[in-house]
Scaffold this motif. Structure first.
Motif, PDB file in Angstrom:
ATOM      1  N   GLU A 157     -49.632 -98.800   4.845  1.00  0.00           N
ATOM      2  CA  GLU A 157     -49.858 -99.248   6.216  1.00  0.00           C
ATOM      3  C   GLU A 157     -48.890-100.369   6.581  1.00  0.00           C
ATOM      4  OE1 GLU A 157     -53.376-101.282   8.900  1.00  0.00           O
ATOM      5  OE2 GLU A 157     -53.923 -99.827   7.354  1.00  0.00           O
ATOM      6  N   GLU A 169     -53.969 -94.445   8.639  1.00  0.00           N
ATOM      7  CA  GLU A 169     -54.023 -94.167  10.070  1.00  0.00           C
ATOM      8  C   GLU A 169     -52.655 -94.390  10.705  1.00  0.00           C
ATOM      9  OE1 GLU A 169     -57.340 -95.149  13.451  1.00  0.00           O
ATOM     10  OE2 GLU A 169     -56.418 -96.843  12.431  1.00  0.00           O
ATOM     11  N   ARG A 201     -53.651 -93.593  15.215  1.00  0.00           N
ATOM     12  CA  ARG A 201     -53.863 -95.024  15.423  1.00  0.00           C
ATOM     13  C   ARG A 201     -53.708 -95.293  16.924  1.00  0.00           C
ATOM     14  NH1 ARG A 201     -53.048 -98.947  11.518  1.00  0.00           N
ATOM     15  NH2 ARG A 201     -52.742-101.107  12.194  1.00  0.00           N
TER      16      ARG A 201
END
Length: 286
Positions: A63, A160, A164
């Motif tokens: 991420e 995500e 997102r």
């Protein structure tokens, strides 16, 4: 993972849980209480906790690559791919090449053959770039098309990315604007609840603000939204304030100086905090 002796039983790790069978090989519904402190059981539970932390760390690292749109050497991906936790975090992320163009959805990494991707035509291809990037979705101009394609492919991203939520700077916003109040005025009955929500969502609080640091194009920008100074008790009510962005020196940035990722991530933080407000109190006040 195989079975290991534990007293008169055998235990193993299965789907993240410790399971047990007796000397005849019959599986038990639960691990007997008498084995709670057995070294084998303790060791397996500690291993489970470590694996959980490792999986979270892998997702967090990927991420961070995405939020920062960092170039990632293919050699690094090849090194970590055999690890199931890394593979789960990386599988199906959208990667872009050196030119910034979307290469496809990541499905495999091989030290010799390079990256295995599903490209935008739905074909399985191999590419051998030195580096790739995992772009933040706000940087993908064809984001909606990619989302539709991902649904068709039944893509399930553990990190995500495509789905997102993103916020883009409004076209009519004055370039010298230094704050936005879209998510200001969210009422919370007790300050400690709002500070707890900040922590729960993975943000930090400092000096009465919830903060979200973002590194974009090599520069650090901090999104800040007022939540109220915590005096250690937090029993009084508070409300969210305007959202702004600052540079490392604390200077307020204008909208024109805030990059697309920093803008989106700041608005994402503000929206997530605002969503936990006490709606009933707001309705009574109105």
């Amino acid at each position: 993972m195989g079975w290991v002796p534990a007293g008169d039983y055998e235990v193993a790790l299965e789907a993240g849980k410790v399971v047990c069978r007796n000397e005849k090989g019959r599986r038990l519904k639960s691990v007997p209480a008498g084995l709670k402190d057995d070294p084998a059981v303790v060791g397996l539970r500690q291993l489970t906790e470590w694996l959980d932390r490792h999986e979270r760390r892998c997702r967090t690292d990927v991420e961070q690559w995405m939020v920062r749109s960092l170039p990632v050497p293919t050699a690094v991906l090849a090194r970590v791919w055999p690890d199931p936790a890394w593979q789960a975090a990386l599988r199906d992320v959208v990667v872009t090449g050196a030119d910034g163009g979307v290469a496809g959805f990541l499905r495999d990494v091989d030290p010799e053959r390079g990256l295995g991707l599903v490209d935008l035509d739905g074909d399985t291809v191999r590419i051998t770039p030195d580096v790739v990037s995992v772009p933040h979705p706000v940087l993908l101009d064809d984001l909606e098309d990619l989302r539709e394609f991902a649904v068709e492919l039944e893509v399930r991203q553990n990190v995500e990315q495509l789905f997102r939520e993103v916020w883009r700077r409004p076209a009519g916003l004055a370039p010298d604007t230094t704050s936005v109040d879209t998510y200001a005025g969210g009422v919370f009955k007790q300050l400690r609840f709002l500070h707890g929500r900040v922590t729960q969502l993975g943000y930090r609080s400092r000096g009465g603000y919830a903060v979200c640091p973002v590194v974009e194009d090599g520069a650090t920008v901090e999104a800040r939204i007022w939540i109220g100074e915590n005096d250690g008790y937090g029993e009084y009510d508070t409300e969210t304030g305007p959202l702004g962005w600052t540079d490392p020196s604390g200077r307020a940035l204008t909208a024109a100086e805030v990059g697309r990722v920093a803008w989106s991530e700041g608005m994402r933080m503000a929206a997530a905090l605002y969503a936990g407000r006490d709606v009933e109190d707001e309705e009574r006040a109105a």
